[in-house]
Design a protein around this motif. Structure first.
Motif, PDB file in Angstrom:
ATOM      1  N   ASP A  18       0.843  -1.201   0.000  1.00  0.00           N
ATOM      2  CA  ASP A  18       0.000   0.000   0.000  1.00  0.00           C
ATOM      3  C   ASP A  18       0.880   1.253   0.000  1.00  0.00           C
ATOM      4  OD1 ASP A  18      -2.140   1.802   0.381  1.00  0.00           O
ATOM      5  OD2 ASP A  18      -2.181   1.465   2.558  1.00  0.00           O
ATOM      6  N   GLU A  25      -0.455   6.312  -6.842  1.00  0.00           N
ATOM      7  CA  GLU A  25      -1.831   5.820  -7.006  1.00  0.00           C
ATOM      8  C   GLU A  25      -2.531   6.414  -8.226  1.00  0.00           C
ATOM      9  OE1 GLU A  25      -4.442   6.633  -3.672  1.00  0.00           O
ATOM     10  OE2 GLU A  25      -6.061   5.412  -4.492  1.00  0.00           O
ATOM     11  N   SER A  56      -2.060   4.108   3.192  1.00  0.00           N
ATOM     12  CA  SER A  56      -3.251   4.847   2.755  1.00  0.00           C
ATOM     13  C   SER A  56      -4.514   4.240   3.374  1.00  0.00           C
ATOM     14  CB  SER A  56      -3.329   4.869   1.224  1.00  0.00           C
ATOM     15  OG  SER A  56      -3.950   3.695   0.744  1.00  0.00           O
ATOM     16  N   ASP A  57      -5.643   4.656   2.840  1.00  0.00           N
ATOM     17  CA  ASP A  57      -6.935   4.167   3.356  1.00  0.00           C
ATOM     18  C   ASP A  57      -7.051   2.641   3.315  1.00  0.00           C
ATOM     19  OD1 ASP A  57      -7.001   4.312   0.536  1.00  0.00           O
ATOM     20  OD2 ASP A  57      -9.184   4.472   0.506  1.00  0.00           O
ATOM     21  N   ASP A  58      -6.339   2.010   2.376  1.00  0.00           N
ATOM     22  CA  ASP A  58      -6.427   0.544   2.278  1.00  0.00           C
ATOM     23  C   ASP A  58      -5.987  -0.122   3.585  1.00  0.00           C
ATOM     24  OD1 ASP A  58      -5.958   1.897  -0.288  1.00  0.00           O
ATOM     25  OD2 ASP A  58      -6.140  -0.092  -1.169  1.00  0.00           O
ATOM     26  N   ARG A 134      -5.982   9.902   3.583  1.00  0.00           N
ATOM     27  CA  ARG A 134      -5.070   9.343   2.580  1.00  0.00           C
ATOM     28  C   ARG A 134      -5.899   8.862   1.390  1.00  0.00           C
ATOM     29  NH1 ARG A 134      -0.793   7.831   6.261  1.00  0.00           N
ATOM     30  NH2 ARG A 134      -0.410   9.765   7.374  1.00  0.00           N
ATOM     31  N   ASP A 301      -1.999   1.548  -5.134  1.00  0.00           N
ATOM     32  CA  ASP A 301      -1.907   1.212  -3.705  1.00  0.00           C
ATOM     33  C   ASP A 301      -2.788   0.008  -3.353  1.00  0.00           C
ATOM     34  OD1 ASP A 301      -4.152   2.822  -4.063  1.00  0.00           O
ATOM     35  OD2 ASP A 301      -4.041   3.680  -2.057  1.00  0.00           O
TER      36      ASP A 301
END
Ligand SMILES: [Mg+2]
Length: 348
Positions: A18, A25, A56-58, A134, A301
């Motif tokens: 990620d 991204e 990030s958000d992942d 993010r 990502d």
């Protein structure tokens, strides 16, 4: 016996993929190459302020999935009733929504911000990094803001974005002893925010892959097992086709750039799974596989995160380069959450 480090490796591998992909991204491959050179991005880039490679958000949402699984497990154990999606993970995602928007859909949810009984080593909400924006997915935000919990039977929208599949690796870890249950639970959890069948079925398939890797199968065997479970669900054709294409291309001599172009950009769930699976099967070296998984036109990502989840579950902590493991943001929290999943999971 299955090692705690393998749980950590799957979540840490995902976080590293990620972080590697997050820098690129929204860049096309030619933009990545002109910025990072002909090989593309091939190393983590540290944030000037944090001194870490930012997740990030992942990964943020993956941590909330893991915490929600533990939350639900403890509540179901206490009450003898409930579901993973409805008794912990949905509540955990509302907390994630709060980290991103500073609001909850309804004042009746204010209690979610208080420490909960399952948080024996401190609340996940104590980590300020999780409050950083993010590039959170719009589908996840709007679905959770609607104050309705989507299910496979009552879809909340028609989205098949990859926001479901990118966050469900903890389900495959936690329920590794029962891959078919892992599929159902991961699909239920993705359906909280993603109502298109490919949006939630790709998530179920990833959970089976992770579970079967823990059971000692190869990546190819695990993908096979996931496809067998997938076929039992209606409207599985699109996800099945993406997985078949990924495994076929990995066994062919097609160049990786062309193969990934054929598999898609990964903004949608079945493509994200296809690209990630292809890269994990094509290249067994952790660094090389992740570099492959993030250097393309698409959602770098998320494909990096999913590929890293698979690689970690497959090859374990020894395969993860130490420098990358040290550089990734929230490494300690990731290891702690993975350990708490492991401690409960092996006893089930
Ligand atoms: Mg992301």
């Amino acid at each position: 016996m299955l090692k705690k480090e393998t749980f950590i490796a799957s979540l840490l591998g995902g976080a590293i993929g990620d972080a590697l992909g997050y820098r690129v991204e929204f860049m096309k491959l030619h933009e990545i190459k002109s910025r990072f050179g002909d090989e593309g991005i091939n190393d983590l880039v540290l944030d000037d302020y944090a001194g870490k490679a930012l997740i990030s958000d992942d990964t943020q949402m993956t941590l909330f999935t893991a915490d929600g699984m533990i939350w639900a497990y403890e509540r179901m154990r206490e009450r003898g009733i409930g579901s993973y999606a409805g008794s912990g993970v949905y509540q955990s995602y509302l907390r994630w929504l709060y980290t991103q928007t500073k609001s909850l859909p309804d004042e009746h949810y204010d209690w979610l911000l208080d420490p909960q009984p399952h948080e024996e080593s401190g609340s996940i909400l104590a980590y300020k990094e999780l409050f950083s924006l993010r590039a959170p997915g719009n589908t996840c935000l709007s679905a959770l803001e609607s104050n309705k919990m989507g299910t496979m039977g009552r879809p909340i929208n028609d989205s098949k974005g990859c926001g479901g599949v990118m966050r469900v690796a903890p389900v495959g870890l936690f329920l590794y002893k029962d891959p078919a249950q892992a599929f159902k639970v991961a699909a239920d959890i993705a359906a909280i925010t993603h109502g298109h069948p490919s949006g939630y079925l790709a998530s179920g398939a990833l959970a089976v892959i992770i579970a079967e890797l823990l059971n000692g199968k190869s990546i190819a065997e695990s993908a096979h097992s996931a496809m067998a479970v997938l076929k039992e669900y209606p409207q599985h054709e699109e996800t099945l086709s993406a997985m078949e294409n990924a495994t076929e291309l990995a066994g062919s001599d097609e160049s990786p750039v062309k193969a990934i172009t054929k598999l898609g950009e990964g903004w949608v769930a079945e493509e994200a799974l296809g690209v990630s699976l292809y890269c994990a099967m094509k290249e067994s070296d952790f660094k090389k596989a992740l570099i492959l998984a993030v250097n393309h036109d698409g959602d770098s990502d998320s494909t990096g995160a999913i590929c890293g989840n698979i690689l970690g579950a497959s090859y374990g902590i020894e395969a993860i380069p130490e420098d990358w493991a040290e550089q990734v943001e929230l490494k300690e929290l990731i290891a702690d959450v993975a350990s708490r999943l492991y401690d409960r999971s092996i006893k089930m």
